[in-house]
Design a protein around this motif. Sequence first.
Motif, PDB file in Angstrom:
ATOM      1  N   LEU A  39      85.395  59.134  18.979  1.00 33.57           N
ATOM      2  CA  LEU A  39      85.875  57.885  18.381  1.00 33.57           C
ATOM      3  C   LEU A  39      86.818  57.165  19.322  1.00 33.57           C
ATOM      4  O   LEU A  39      87.745  57.773  19.870  1.00 33.57           O
ATOM      5  N   HIS A  41      88.880  53.106  19.948  1.00 35.39           N
ATOM      6  CA  HIS A  41      89.150  51.749  19.471  1.00 35.39           C
ATOM      7  C   HIS A  41      89.928  50.989  20.539  1.00 35.39           C
ATOM      8  O   HIS A  41      90.958  51.454  21.007  1.00 35.39           O
ATOM      9  N   ASP A  42      89.428  49.828  20.923  1.00 33.43           N
ATOM     10  CA  ASP A  42      90.141  48.963  21.873  1.00 33.43           C
ATOM     11  C   ASP A  42      90.320  47.586  21.264  1.00 33.43           C
ATOM     12  O   ASP A  42      89.454  47.088  20.551  1.00 33.43           O
ATOM     13  N   LEU A  82      82.109  49.278  14.823  1.00 26.88           N
ATOM     14  CA  LEU A  82      82.732  48.418  13.809  1.00 26.88           C
ATOM     15  C   LEU A  82      83.481  47.322  14.551  1.00 26.88           C
ATOM     16  O   LEU A  82      84.209  47.607  15.510  1.00 26.88           O
ATOM     17  N   LEU A  83      83.334  46.079  14.104  1.00 26.96           N
ATOM     18  CA  LEU A  83      83.932  44.933  14.786  1.00 26.96           C
ATOM     19  C   LEU A  83      85.079  44.339  13.975  1.00 26.96           C
ATOM     20  O   LEU A  83      84.928  44.084  12.779  1.00 26.96           O
ATOM     21  N   GLY A 124      88.894  43.417  17.965  1.00 27.11           N
ATOM     22  CA  GLY A 124      88.987  44.870  17.999  1.00 27.11           C
ATOM     23  C   GLY A 124      87.599  45.466  17.881  1.00 27.11           C
ATOM     24  O   GLY A 124      86.719  44.872  17.240  1.00 27.11           O
ATOM     25  N   THR A 126      85.693  49.361  17.313  1.00 21.32           N
ATOM     26  CA  THR A 126      85.686  50.815  17.195  1.00 21.32           C
ATOM     27  C   THR A 126      84.286  51.287  17.530  1.00 21.32           C
ATOM     28  O   THR A 126      83.316  50.787  16.955  1.00 21.32           O
ATOM     29  N   ILE A 128      81.753  54.619  17.736  1.00 28.98           N
ATOM     30  CA  ILE A 128      81.573  55.969  17.230  1.00 28.98           C
ATOM     31  C   ILE A 128      80.412  56.596  17.995  1.00 28.98           C
ATOM     32  O   ILE A 128      79.346  55.984  18.126  1.00 28.98           O
TER      33      ILE A 128
END
Lengths: 293, 293
Positions: A39, A41-42, A82-83, A124, A126, A128
């Motif tokens: 996982l 996230h940036d 995920l956006l 952002g 994410t 996976i």
Amino acid sequence: MTGEDSFISALRAMAGHPAARGLADDCAVLELGGEALVLTHDMMLAGVHYLPTQDPADVAWKLVATNLSDLAAKGAEPVGVLLGYQLAGSDDRFITGLREVLDHYAVPLLGGDTVGGSGPQALGLTAIGRATHRPVPSRSGARPGDRVWLTGAVGGAMIGLEALRAGRGDSLRYRRPRPRLADGIALAPHVTAMMDVSDGLLLDALRLSRASGVTLALDAAAVPLDCPAARRDEALRWGDDYELLFTLPAAVPCPVAGSPIGWVQDGAAGRLRLDGVDLTAEPGLGFHHQQKP
Amino acid sequence: MTGEDSFISALRAMAGHPAARGLADDCAVLELGGEALVLTHDMMLAGVHYLPTQDPADVAWKLVATNLSDLAAKGAEPVGVLLGYQLAGSDDRFITGLREVLDHYAVPLLGGDTVGGSGPQALGLTAIGRATHRPVPSRSGARPGDRVWLTGAVGGAMIGLEALRAGRGDSLRYRRPRPRLADGIALAPHVTAMMDVSDGLLLDALRLSRASGVTLALDAAAVPLDCPAARRDEALRWGDDYELLFTLPAAVPCPVAGSPIGWVQDGAAGRLRLDGVDLTAEPGLGFHHQQKP
């Protein structure tokens, strides 16, 4: 300590779960139902991580590609994203670029959030993934005697940003980085440590040496360049190339196209040497996000 | 169509993976390694989703709690969160609130990203959960003859925001929402449809009726209030209470503390009636994120 450093220290103190890897790795690695879930996230902010005038299609590509690059460093196969999206004036071009990058890497959009707001755009993502090999590679496994390797070349994103600023066409390496997903999967069973190079080769190599508690000794001339040789020093400190930096035991042949660029030494923990000179304390060793682009 | 509506339509067109649930649910639900992984991501912007003058500890609580509420709607057990954080001047208080909410719900911080920037603060949170029951509840399973239920009461967040703006102390329901995680897990094996109420009871009930292709008929007097009865109409349209709205077959007793507030009818698909009046086309049925706080 900067504000960012002290904030991250405070986060680290509350990230005791083994899946968090002490917030010192490219991704979290969570064991769940017989799989190792990877996982990351940036965030990207207009004016900080991209030029407000850039084509939003390229921004979408980069947002996804940089997160997939983190998965590549774990040898993970992407399973979805995920956006988080703040609406701007040019959302159609963002959609175009998002579709292009997700199609290119065959990654599904799974969900996210869309918000309105009047400040500079914030984004952002994410990503996976599922690990393809256990143990999942980390930054911390490099051992004295290992050889240090790099996929591809550095300096291309630096040249690309200059081209973009000058309105020239050869800016693709900056605008559309290519995460090394297939290389990461091929490398995962063999590497002792691996990470992606996002903030500059030297700075990221220093991070790997710290995580592994070793000295890394690099040979500047061995690092392939995507820019004129006269700019080698800058290229080693520039970010955004998204190559993989990894270590292999000396006897293990590299299973992908890569270049040997140095050795892991039995010196002090967390030190970086370049052509014999200790650079550990050098200020401005790489690009910090605040300074980009 | 607003910009947000057309953007979301474009996203929906590229979210064909079954795990995305057509971007019409509270979360993505991804089958992986024998588990159903439940994934959600929300963004919050200063000045849009919270008052710039609010205590950052409360902002941190709300950021996590609203995402956990999405997991609650799936009957999922949280396994961790990833944080996207734009540095501001008051990061210590954010850390305090983050620690409080993660400790309270025993959820580990797994990773994320910290960025610098000069615009209004942007925050993102990704929550990862595992489903405790299959099939995982959705918004789309309500059937004619089912009874409509609500946990708790509405109107508390509305009163809480007014208290906060007036500098009074009784603002907890707005500042520190309590996601119904235990209720969601207890309900998951029994409900035909479930969602959390984040944007207002009536608007969210309309969404459930659309997803299920049914008519929902609610009885205003049956909805418990956390505010004076004179403000019932507003309370039904206010968001931020984070209760669970769900449907149960008429013969199934409700396994948690809840109130029956209406019926699923065999009328036209995607319609909402309140005390016999069709509200489907009413403008301003609930709070949209852009209008908060």
